[in-house]
Design a protein around this motif. Structure first.
Motif, PDB file in Angstrom:
ATOM      1  N   PRO A   3       0.813  -1.208   0.000  1.00  0.00           N
ATOM      2  CA  PRO A   3       0.000   0.000   0.000  1.00  0.00           C
ATOM      3  C   PRO A   3       0.849   1.262   0.000  1.00  0.00           C
ATOM      4  N   ALA A 125     -10.323  -2.169  12.888  1.00  0.00           N
ATOM      5  CA  ALA A 125     -10.074  -0.819  12.402  1.00  0.00           C
ATOM      6  C   ALA A 125      -9.068  -0.909  11.272  1.00  0.00           C
TER       7      ALA A 125
ATOM      8  N   GLN B  97      -2.010  -8.411   5.013  1.00  0.00           N
ATOM      9  CA  GLN B  97      -2.735  -7.569   5.961  1.00  0.00           C
ATOM     10  C   GLN B  97      -2.248  -7.919   7.356  1.00  0.00           C
ATOM     11  N   LEU B  99      -3.092  -7.463  11.312  1.00  0.00           N
ATOM     12  CA  LEU B  99      -4.147  -7.084  12.238  1.00  0.00           C
ATOM     13  C   LEU B  99      -3.550  -6.959  13.636  1.00  0.00           C
ATOM     14  N   PHE B 112      -1.192   3.699  16.529  1.00  0.00           N
ATOM     15  CA  PHE B 112      -1.379   4.133  15.144  1.00  0.00           C
ATOM     16  C   PHE B 112      -0.484   5.316  14.797  1.00  0.00           C
ATOM     17  N   LYS B 119       6.109   0.694   5.904  1.00  0.00           N
ATOM     18  CA  LYS B 119       5.571  -0.667   6.009  1.00  0.00           C
ATOM     19  C   LYS B 119       5.071  -1.164   4.652  1.00  0.00           C
ATOM     20  N   TYR B 121       2.705  -3.518   4.350  1.00  0.00           N
ATOM     21  CA  TYR B 121       1.462  -4.263   4.602  1.00  0.00           C
ATOM     22  C   TYR B 121       0.314  -3.298   4.890  1.00  0.00           C
ATOM     23  N   TYR B 122      -0.905  -3.804   4.750  1.00  0.00           N
ATOM     24  CA  TYR B 122      -2.079  -3.056   5.158  1.00  0.00           C
ATOM     25  C   TYR B 122      -2.222  -3.196   6.667  1.00  0.00           C
ATOM     26  N   ALA B 123      -2.340  -2.077   7.365  1.00  0.00           N
ATOM     27  CA  ALA B 123      -2.392  -2.110   8.833  1.00  0.00           C
ATOM     28  C   ALA B 123      -3.823  -1.971   9.318  1.00  0.00           C
ATOM     29  N   HIS B 124      -4.275  -2.978  10.028  1.00  0.00           N
ATOM     30  CA  HIS B 124      -5.601  -2.934  10.643  1.00  0.00           C
ATOM     31  C   HIS B 124      -5.456  -3.201  12.133  1.00  0.00           C
ATOM     32  N   ALA B 125      -6.499  -2.866  12.849  1.00  0.00           N
ATOM     33  CA  ALA B 125      -6.559  -3.258  14.253  1.00  0.00           C
ATOM     34  C   ALA B 125      -7.764  -4.163  14.432  1.00  0.00           C
TER      35      ALA B 125
END
Lengths: 358, 358
Positions: A3, A125, B97, B99, B112, B119, B121-125
């Motif tokens: 991304p 999130a 991704q 998490l 955050f 990074k 990667y896609y960052a999610h929580a």
């Protein structure tokens, strides 16, 4: 594949966090009315248009979710419709994941602390600006973006450039400005919409849905006659007032602009057609009873604008002018109230479907 | 289908947030050393054992991530190994991704705000206790849980019950207590491990990996000779000191217990075999140079314990005793330093693989 770096420009909108007496949380009653008004519309689109594919995970994202509670209402409405659709279609068991999206500086702590205890979905999130990629390719089934897309990704080019014909001298907003300024704002909006739609086109599965709700200007209405803009213009006059009183410098005002743009039905439609990845399933003008000042006092309206702009103003001018500025704003709104209620205000609801034949 | 209500009991561990001078963030240097020590181990397991299936999304979760920066180091290590594995195997393009998981009261805002800008990667929580379900069935490829599983989900049954033989009168921890207390702690640990493994067994894809790093007690070493426990026991003696000085009531101490349990290699192995869903690919005792007091002053060690226990203590006793308690703690650690360095301390690294034939 990656991304990439997400640039969090200074022009993103950190909504006043949960602790502030002027917080977005307590002052988002107007958006809440809009959210309710869109419930039936979203339900109809889910039932009639959503194509449910195989796979056990169904992902919904609320983009620009802020800190609640509106996001929880939107999400609940969508989840209920989706669950009903699954039931009627007798689909395989599906897990619903909801991805609450906002930029990294959103107050997610407040959001998470008020997650509904009876939710029937996995709550995640997802961090990042919705003008960039936030999700992998073809991973999202429904996107909701409610009251987010009037925030531009940045202050338009040239409006803070003293050498440009589009320099927005003495103003902080475009709607009472010269044509060149309006044009820069409108071009930035076009670019941002293309970024939003292009990112979503990659992320949403074919047949998936995108719901957009935005404040808008009726086609043909001048920018200066739109209530949202009038509220911002009055705020601009308050800045000039503070310049006269010596509280701030004129140059500071000349180099400060609010990156918000109020679109019109025709502009939204053009942006979507230009992008080409989505079909428009619904484009509804929400009735005027959702007008932003309907039932609000001048104080309420001022508090609402403060909730939206406070972070930006603070970043430029510090906290010291905030109270004075908004006291003045409230007073000027009071004086302008008759004018204001003669202004125009609509909200638009748009339902898009990711084309499958691309 | 629904993940159901997640109960955030009062016994979860809100790590001191980013703003505190005693924050977990600045005092997690010891865990960081452990994270580095596990890098090679994780790399080897990914390269040799990870089964990569079809599908364009690869999901990694760091469970109990806290507020960084350790989580970013662990995640980076795993992502780099995974990317290399993809490259060598010449797999289809995959989106990674990540998490970041913790309970809703974790300070995600701080996390955050420090997401690495580079990074890939896609960052999610993902919100929820790792003792419950957090993800849909078969959606996760690699789980990492570093320095999380010594925190029990709750204070064990009966240790705060005056009528029980397991009442832990006059103490706040189990390692210097009677057998009945130790037994309640150990039973709670077994239950919690089963909850953790059972939830992960459903969430991890067949062939997927689970990495666990925990502080541990060498097999056969008494609980009271483990450095982590000695640090907590000394904290217990400080509470009694405050009782004598009249700062707190004896009853308050009798009804306060720290829900932490230091496991041993044999207990971990038994828990995994009892659960049955995972094969043990690696179980390594990390060398003693990662001992928690290695290179630390008494002050450092005390600050470390404060970062972990402050939230719990504050909840029970308020903020007023904190400074006094930990000044005393530091002083007593200083006095006990020779004892302490004769204690035992290991960390365990365990790599599990979700069995495919179940």
């Amino acid at each position: 594949m990656a991304p990439g770096r997400t640039n969090f420009s200074s022009h993103e909108f950190p909504m006043a966090s949960g602790a502030s007496p002027f917080s977005y949380r307590t002052n988002s009653a107007y958006q809440r009315r809009v959210v309710r008004a869109t419930k039936q519309l979203m339900h109809a689109v889910v039932m009639e248009k959503l194509q449910v594919e195989n796979g056990s995970i169904f992902q919904i994202t609320d983009m620009g979710c802020s800190i609640g509670p509106n996001t929880f209402i939107s999400v609940k409405n969508i989840v209920e419709s989706v669950e009903l659709k699954f039931k009627l279609m007798n689909t395989q068991e599906k897990h619903i994941q909801v991805l609450f999206n906002d930029h990294a500086y959103n107050d997610f702590n407040t959001l998470f602390a008020s997650l509904p205890s009876d939710k029937s979905y996995y709550a995640h999130a997802a961090i990042g600006s919705f003008y960039d990629r936030v999700f992998p390719d073809k991973s999202i089934h429904i996107v909701n973006c409610s009251y987010g897309l009037h925030f531009l990704s940045r202050v338009p080019n040239n409006v803070e450039n003293r050498e440009s014909v589009a320099w927005n001298k003495g103003k902080v907003y475009y709607s009472h400005s010269k044509e060149e300024v309006i044009s820069e704002y409108s071009k930035q909006y076009e670019k941002d919409m293309e970024c939003f739609l292009n990112a979503r086109a990659q992320e949403v599965v074919p047949g998936g849905l995108v719901f957009i709700t935005v404040p808008a200007r009726p086609n043909g209405t001048p920018h200066s006659k739109v209530i949202y803009n009038m509220l911002a213009d009055i705020l601009g006059s308050c800045f000039l007032h503070l310049v006269k009183q010596g509280d701030i410098e004129e140059e500071e005002v000349d180099s400060f602009n609010i990156p918000v743009y109020i679109t019109s039905p025709i502009e939204v439609e053009e942006a979507i057609k230009r992008n080409g990845s989505f079909s428009i399933e619904k484009l509804e003008i929400l009735s005027k009873e959702t007008s932003p000042i309907n039932g609000l006092t001048a104080k309420d309206a001022s508090v609402h604008i403060r909730a939206i702009t406070e972070g930006l103003i603070e970043e430029k001018f510090g906290t010291k002018i905030l109270d004075k500025l908004f006291q003045l704003h409230e007073q000027k709104l009071e004086d302008a109230y008759l004018d204001l209620i003669s202004g125009e205000a609509i909200s638009l609801f748009i339902a898009l479907k990711r084309k499958t034949n691309l």
